[in-house]
Design a protein around this motif. Sequence first.
Motif, PDB file in Angstrom:
ATOM      1  N   SER A 135      25.752 -67.147  40.122  1.00  0.00           N
ATOM      2  CA  SER A 135      24.652 -66.167  39.994  1.00  0.00           C
ATOM      3  C   SER A 135      24.469 -65.764  38.530  1.00  0.00           C
ATOM      4  CB  SER A 135      24.873 -64.924  40.847  1.00  0.00           C
ATOM      5  OG  SER A 135      24.893 -65.283  42.198  1.00  0.00           O
ATOM      6  N   PHE A 136      23.222 -65.387  38.201  1.00  0.00           N
ATOM      7  CA  PHE A 136      23.013 -65.070  36.770  1.00  0.00           C
ATOM      8  C   PHE A 136      22.187 -63.824  36.515  1.00  0.00           C
ATOM      9  CE2 PHE A 136      19.891 -68.390  37.879  1.00  0.00           C
ATOM     10  CZ  PHE A 136      18.701 -67.763  37.531  1.00  0.00           C
ATOM     11  N   GLN A 137      21.903 -63.038  37.554  1.00  0.00           N
ATOM     12  CA  GLN A 137      21.091 -61.843  37.288  1.00  0.00           C
ATOM     13  C   GLN A 137      21.802 -60.579  37.737  1.00  0.00           C
ATOM     14  OE1 GLN A 137      16.988 -62.310  39.120  1.00  0.00           O
ATOM     15  NE2 GLN A 137      18.176 -63.946  40.036  1.00  0.00           N
ATOM     16  N   ASP A 138      21.605 -59.510  36.967  1.00  0.00           N
ATOM     17  CA  ASP A 138      22.145 -58.218  37.393  1.00  0.00           C
ATOM     18  C   ASP A 138      21.521 -57.778  38.713  1.00  0.00           C
ATOM     19  OD1 ASP A 138      23.830 -57.968  35.222  1.00  0.00           O
ATOM     20  OD2 ASP A 138      22.291 -57.039  33.976  1.00  0.00           O
ATOM     21  N   ALA A 139      20.240 -58.143  38.914  1.00  0.00           N
ATOM     22  CA  ALA A 139      19.571 -57.723  40.154  1.00  0.00           C
ATOM     23  C   ALA A 139      20.317 -58.247  41.380  1.00  0.00           C
ATOM     24  CB  ALA A 139      18.127 -58.227  40.161  1.00  0.00           C
ATOM     25  N   GLU A 140      20.970 -59.392  41.252  1.00  0.00           N
ATOM     26  CA  GLU A 140      21.744 -59.927  42.378  1.00  0.00           C
ATOM     27  C   GLU A 140      22.991 -59.075  42.594  1.00  0.00           C
ATOM     28  OE1 GLU A 140      21.353 -64.177  40.592  1.00  0.00           O
ATOM     29  OE2 GLU A 140      21.565 -64.458  42.737  1.00  0.00           O
ATOM     30  N   ALA A 141      23.677 -58.766  41.471  1.00  0.00           N
ATOM     31  CA  ALA A 141      24.878 -57.925  41.552  1.00  0.00           C
ATOM     32  C   ALA A 141      24.543 -56.603  42.244  1.00  0.00           C
ATOM     33  CB  ALA A 141      25.431 -57.678  40.152  1.00  0.00           C
ATOM     34  N   GLN A 142      23.336 -56.091  41.933  1.00  0.00           N
ATOM     35  CA  GLN A 142      22.961 -54.774  42.454  1.00  0.00           C
ATOM     36  C   GLN A 142      22.668 -54.769  43.950  1.00  0.00           C
ATOM     37  OE1 GLN A 142      19.942 -54.033  39.539  1.00  0.00           O
ATOM     38  NE2 GLN A 142      21.494 -53.693  37.949  1.00  0.00           N
ATOM     39  N   ASN A 143      22.558 -55.936  44.533  1.00  0.00           N
ATOM     40  CA  ASN A 143      22.430 -55.997  46.001  1.00  0.00           C
ATOM     41  C   ASN A 143      23.787 -56.135  46.680  1.00  0.00           C
ATOM     42  OD1 ASN A 143      19.677 -55.730  46.041  1.00  0.00           O
ATOM     43  ND2 ASN A 143      19.298 -57.939  45.935  1.00  0.00           N
ATOM     44  N   PHE A 144      24.840 -56.227  45.872  1.00  0.00           N
ATOM     45  CA  PHE A 144      26.177 -56.458  46.425  1.00  0.00           C
ATOM     46  C   PHE A 144      27.211 -55.530  45.793  1.00  0.00           C
ATOM     47  CE2 PHE A 144      23.684 -60.179  47.299  1.00  0.00           C
ATOM     48  CZ  PHE A 144      24.001 -60.465  48.625  1.00  0.00           C
ATOM     49  N   ASN A 145      26.887 -54.263  45.790  1.00  0.00           N
ATOM     50  CA  ASN A 145      27.876 -53.233  45.428  1.00  0.00           C
ATOM     51  C   ASN A 145      28.305 -53.208  43.967  1.00  0.00           C
ATOM     52  OD1 ASN A 145      28.046 -52.860  48.339  1.00  0.00           O
ATOM     53  ND2 ASN A 145      29.375 -54.663  48.322  1.00  0.00           N
ATOM     54  N   GLN A 146      27.567 -53.870  43.076  1.00  0.00           N
ATOM     55  CA  GLN A 146      27.927 -53.858  41.659  1.00  0.00           C
ATOM     56  C   GLN A 146      26.740 -53.384  40.840  1.00  0.00           C
ATOM     57  OE1 GLN A 146      28.865 -57.979  40.941  1.00  0.00           O
ATOM     58  NE2 GLN A 146      30.985 -57.760  41.593  1.00  0.00           N
ATOM     59  N   GLU A 147      27.024 -52.832  39.640  1.00  0.00           N
ATOM     60  CA  GLU A 147      25.915 -52.426  38.773  1.00  0.00           C
ATOM     61  C   GLU A 147      25.477 -53.561  37.868  1.00  0.00           C
ATOM     62  OE1 GLU A 147      26.544 -48.799  36.678  1.00  0.00           O
ATOM     63  OE2 GLU A 147      27.010 -47.786  38.579  1.00  0.00           O
ATOM     64  N   LYS A 148      26.464 -54.339  37.444  1.00  0.00           N
ATOM     65  CA  LYS A 148      26.157 -55.452  36.528  1.00  0.00           C
ATOM     66  C   LYS A 148      26.878 -56.693  37.001  1.00  0.00           C
ATOM     67  CE  LYS A 148      25.465 -55.336  32.021  1.00  0.00           C
ATOM     68  NZ  LYS A 148      24.002 -55.358  32.028  1.00  0.00           N
ATOM     69  N   LEU A 149      26.302 -57.821  36.600  1.00  0.00           N
ATOM     70  CA  LEU A 149      26.950 -59.092  36.888  1.00  0.00           C
ATOM     71  C   LEU A 149      28.264 -59.150  36.084  1.00  0.00           C
ATOM     72  CD1 LEU A 149      25.837 -61.650  38.375  1.00  0.00           C
ATOM     73  CD2 LEU A 149      25.159 -62.466  36.109  1.00  0.00           C
ATOM     74  N   PRO A 150      29.370 -59.573  36.672  1.00  0.00           N
ATOM     75  CA  PRO A 150      30.588 -59.756  35.860  1.00  0.00           C
ATOM     76  C   PRO A 150      30.337 -60.800  34.769  1.00  0.00           C
ATOM     77  CG  PRO A 150      31.061 -59.965  38.221  1.00  0.00           C
ATOM     78  CD  PRO A 150      29.568 -59.924  38.084  1.00  0.00           C
ATOM     79  N   GLY A 151      31.139 -60.795  33.715  1.00  0.00           N
ATOM     80  CA  GLY A 151      30.984 -61.765  32.617  1.00  0.00           C
ATOM     81  C   GLY A 151      31.192 -63.193  33.111  1.00  0.00           C
ATOM     82  N   ARG A 152      30.729 -64.160  32.297  1.00  0.00           N
ATOM     83  CA  ARG A 152      30.775 -65.552  32.735  1.00  0.00           C
ATOM     84  C   ARG A 152      32.198 -66.022  33.059  1.00  0.00           C
ATOM     85  NH1 ARG A 152      27.803 -67.670  29.121  1.00  0.00           N
ATOM     86  NH2 ARG A 152      25.937 -68.091  30.337  1.00  0.00           N
ATOM     87  N   GLU A 153      33.166 -65.652  32.180  1.00  0.00           N
ATOM     88  CA  GLU A 153      34.535 -66.138  32.407  1.00  0.00           C
ATOM     89  C   GLU A 153      35.063 -65.647  33.748  1.00  0.00           C
ATOM     90  OE1 GLU A 153      35.651 -68.453  30.437  1.00  0.00           O
ATOM     91  OE2 GLU A 153      33.796 -68.137  29.312  1.00  0.00           O
ATOM     92  N   GLU A 154      34.788 -64.376  34.028  1.00  0.00           N
ATOM     93  CA  GLU A 154      35.241 -63.799  35.292  1.00  0.00           C
ATOM     94  C   GLU A 154      34.537 -64.476  36.475  1.00  0.00           C
ATOM     95  OE1 GLU A 154      36.328 -59.978  35.757  1.00  0.00           O
ATOM     96  OE2 GLU A 154      36.425 -60.376  37.940  1.00  0.00           O
ATOM     97  N   ARG A 155      33.241 -64.747  36.310  1.00  0.00           N
ATOM     98  CA  ARG A 155      32.504 -65.397  37.415  1.00  0.00           C
ATOM     99  C   ARG A 155      33.098 -66.784  37.710  1.00  0.00           C
ATOM    100  NH1 ARG A 155      27.756 -64.163  34.442  1.00  0.00           N
ATOM    101  NH2 ARG A 155      26.978 -66.306  34.577  1.00  0.00           N
TER     102      ARG A 155
END
Length: 459
Positions: A135-155
Amino acid sequence: MSKKQMHLAAFMNAGPQGTVGWRHPDAGDGFLTAAHYTHIAKVLEDACFDMAFVPDALAVPRSLGDSFDPAIRYGSGSPRLDPMTVLSVMSAVTTHLGVAGTMSTGYNEPYNVARQFGTLDHLSGGRAGWNIVTSFQDAEAQNFNQEKLPGREERYARAEEHLEVTTRLWDSWGDDTLVRDKESGVFGRPETVEAIDHKGEYFQVQGPLGVPRTPQGYPVLIQAGASPSGRDFASRWADVVFCSHESLESGIAFYADMKKRAAEHGRDPEQLLILPAATTVVGKDVRDAMAKHESFFELVDPMAGLSRLAYHVNVDLTQYDLDGPLPSLEVVGVEGHYREVVEFAEREKLSVREIGRWYGARTEGNMIGSASDIADTMEQWMAAGAADGFMIQASHVPAAFEDFANEVVPELQRRGIFRTAYEGTTLRENLGLNRPERGEWRNRAASALTAKAAAKDGE
Ligand SMILES: Cc1cc2nc3c(=O)[nH]c(=O)nc-3n(C[C@H](O)[C@H](O)[C@H](O)COP(=O)(O)O)c2cc1C
């Protein structure tokens, strides 16, 4: 000696195609109906395509001004139906076409992914493919209990563990587990089934999976990583890599890098297929095709194109002067698309607004001309060592797929570089990929562990 054979995938949104594809006079508007997808599936199968591919994202994009307004106003990146349902419908009316779709490792649990793709692989008779994305958008994170997308390394760290668990779940049944002996009353052999008892950093999964080992062992694993960690991940796990390039040179460099990485992970580089995206506009000749292509530009509102780019790079571009050059962005969503934009915008000296217009009409890797011109370019990419085939992006559907199927495919067949009948019945067979033995996950995950240990030693 027979010529190297090309593989073809078709990039097809489960929604409107591209930024302006829905506006094209020849575009159908049936993307909310099953008939739209079954028609395209049949067109692709009649043309012997290896697979249909349905991309996905888990949000209505919030691109410009952190708003979903452009996504709805221009039909850019929205709506998107659920790919698994669309793929099921497509597989039910075909017998050989591969059916591949995107699912994010960030917002789906391994058990669910293994079960859904396992089911699709069974029901389609071994034609499923999973495009693994982080995934690459914050909007996706925001549908799943997160405010921001985690960093690439973590993803990618989560994706590594996800793949280990998912592949182990697919391996949790033996190929010979089911007996179904009505006489003796033995349904299956429990001694051939293993729990996985996984306890990791991101997932705890006991297993076994509730779905038997599938016709392909693992569905075809697809990835499109472009960053160093994405490439490392893809060359370790993927059977097929999608990419997009603005020039043949960058295509050659990417291809060589991915094949080298696969070999470094102890894999046969020929078992990793590289399919660059190609948007084909077929005309009677170059002039006719260019006229068709240019008619697209007239349909593009620059802000629609900019919203598409903002969504791809996960950066609100309204913060920059629209009449100035695009400043260099440090953290971007889709790195491959961003690099392409930078390459093109620098060469053509484009302002942010002009980039918007171009990006709205552009689809990856334009190939514009007669069927014979397009076949020439494809042959050139294959011969130069930049492609094992292509992912065909239709500018508008179903017409652009029909043009390709009716005009370019026969030309490729005439040249002896594309099949006239399917070689096998599973997607792996048609792609020339081995069926993973039970336990194959160890080879790919073990190399992940070795690489991690080596990186630690080097610290
Ligand atoms: C042809 C192509 C198709 C892609 N399809 C999807 C998709 O359906 N969903 C998604 O979230 N990302 C998709 N991506 C983005 C990639 O998964 C990946 O995140 C991107 O190329 C950036 O690479 P990186 O993750 O190494 O930074 C696609 C990329 C390409 C080039």
